[in-house]
Write an enzyme that holds these catalytic residues in place. Structure first.
Site, mmCIF file in Angstrom:
data_model
loop_
_atom_site.group_PDB
_atom_site.id
_atom_site.type_symbol
_atom_site.label_atom_id
_atom_site.label_comp_id
_atom_site.label_asym_id
_atom_site.label_seq_id
_atom_site.Cartn_x
_atom_site.Cartn_y
_atom_site.Cartn_z
ATOM 1 N N VAL A 1 -17.121 3.786 -4.369
ATOM 2 C CA VAL A 1 -17.660 2.450 -4.110
ATOM 3 C C VAL A 1 -19.000 2.536 -3.384
ATOM 4 C CG1 VAL A 1 -17.256 0.226 -3.017
ATOM 5 C CG2 VAL A 1 -15.346 1.452 -4.049
ATOM 6 N N GLY B 1 -18.713 7.484 -1.369
ATOM 7 C CA GLY B 1 -17.707 7.772 -2.381
ATOM 8 C C GLY B 1 -17.926 6.906 -3.605
ATOM 9 N N LYS C 1 0.861 -1.188 0.000
ATOM 10 C CA LYS C 1 0.000 0.000 0.000
ATOM 11 C C LYS C 1 0.892 1.231 0.000
ATOM 12 C CE LYS C 1 -4.560 0.762 0.246
ATOM 13 N NZ LYS C 1 -5.573 0.017 -0.527
ATOM 14 N N GLY D 1 -20.367 6.535 4.072
ATOM 15 C CA GLY D 1 -19.427 6.867 3.014
ATOM 16 C C GLY D 1 -20.010 6.581 1.645
#
Length: 374
Positions: A193, A191, A89, A189
């Protein structure tokens, strides 16, 4: 800890105490770049994981903790998805100066190129396909690029698809039925996705309540898909739900919330939504099914892994080959395999009386260890 700064050699830091293969930190005075790459494992293959752009109030230390935890999760995700990839990552600390974005992306790309393929980056929270297109000018080791630039396009819809399927399996394990009709699903959330997931759930008949820091985005989802908009994450967490879907940053569910949340299933797109593994035990004791995050959200990794296969094999043009792969069903085949492993984890967990995430993690690490011993 050594930090690589401008005009200094790139420094790779062995992390033997927690099994990360290396962590690289690069700072650049001219652009203000503060960038970290963590490579947890390359046993199964090169470490592939997204690069997120995020503010870290705790500075470098907080960013380092985040990226190392995320890198380890990517090892589990790649293994659980049946991919020949390792886990890594990257994070770039956002200091609120967008005018320096392209220069910083270029600097990050040079760091990634310097790792010679140990780490492959992709888009993540705060970054986009356009960012990956820009970085691809300076490094070979980037996926998640736009179709027009030869990539596979935004992986978010595929992530939403595996979350959707995993959520249905979690519901079936908890209630005996994976049908979404009339189910109350709270999404924290909205966003890339979270929005795609909300649309799929609404289409399937679920009663979706969502929230997002971007109020305009939330209103747009309400207008287009008929979801209810909550004023805050706290409002959703205090609601009576069938499913809670964490789809923003990690660490949403701590011990206190695990003891109070009113739902049957927790399944979302966020990586590492539990503050620690003990929280999974608390959820299990309350008969709440926690669907392992690295299986639920593996669709995006599967999608970009096929883009990487194309780049590695150097065959065909990006858009053409990506379409052929979809027609050939490779993406669907990999998703089906991941969902079969999720079913096995859920069944084994119920039989053994342990949280599903413990079973899924053990299965993923066993595959890594088997490869290490070959």
């Amino acid at each position: 800890m050594t930090i690589a700064t401008r005009h200094a050699p790139l420094t790779a830091i062995p992390m033997a105490d927690d099994d990360h293969e290396q962590v690289v930190i690069r700072q650049d005075r001219d652009t203000g770049l503060r960038f970290i790459v963590a490579v947890h494992s390359t046993v199964l293959g090169p470490a592939l994981g997204g690069m997120r752009l995020k503010r870290y109030p705790g500075g470098l230390r907080e960013a380092l903790d985040d990226v190392m935890g995320l890198a380890r999760t990517m090892t589990l995700k790649a293994s659980a998805a049946g991919l020949d990839l390792g886990g890594g990552k990257a994070v770039m600390i956002d200091d609120g100066r967008p005018e320096l974005r392209e220069a910083r992306l270029e600097g990050a790309a040079h760091v990634i190129e310097g790792l010679s393929g140990a780490y492959i980056t992709a888009e993540d929270i705060g970054t986009s396909t356009e960012d990956m297109d820009h970085m691809a000018r300076f490094t070979r080791f980037v996926v998640g690029r736009s179709v027009s630039d030869g990539g596979g396009g935004d992986p978010s819809p595929v992530t939403a698809e595996t979350v959707f399927q995993a959520m249905a399996r979690g519901l079936a394990a908890a209630t005996g039925s994976g049908d979404f009709d009339g189910r109350r699903v709270g999404i924290v959330g909205l966003g890339k996705v979270g929005s795609a997931l909300a649309a799929k759930l609404a289409h399937a008949g679920a009663l979706v309540i969502g929230c997002d820091l971007d109020a305009e985005r939330a209103r747009r989802m309400a207008d287009e898909h008929g979801i209810d908009v909550a004023p805050s994450a706290e409002a959703i967490l205090a609601s009576e739900l069938d499913v809670l879907a964490p789809c923003a940053a990690g660490g949403l569910i701590d011990e206190a919330l695990a003891r109070s949340v009113d739902c049957r299933v927790v399944a979302g797109a966020a990586n590492n939504p539990l503050t620690d593994r003990a929280v999974a035990r608390t959820l299990m004791q309350r008969e709440i099914v926690y669907v392992p995050d690295f299986l639920a959200n593996c669709g995006g990794l599967i999608h970009v892994s096929l883009e990487w296969d194309k780049q590695r094999l150097r065959t065909g043009h990006g858009p053409v080959l990506a379409e052929r792969r979809r027609e050939g069903g490779r993406e669907e085949e990999l998703i089906a395999g991941a969902m079969e492993r999720l079913d096995l984890a859920l069944d084994t967990a119920e039989a053994d009386g342990v949280p599903p995430i413990e079973v899924a993690e053990r299965q993923a690490l066993e595959r890594v260890e088997a490869a290490r011993e070959r």
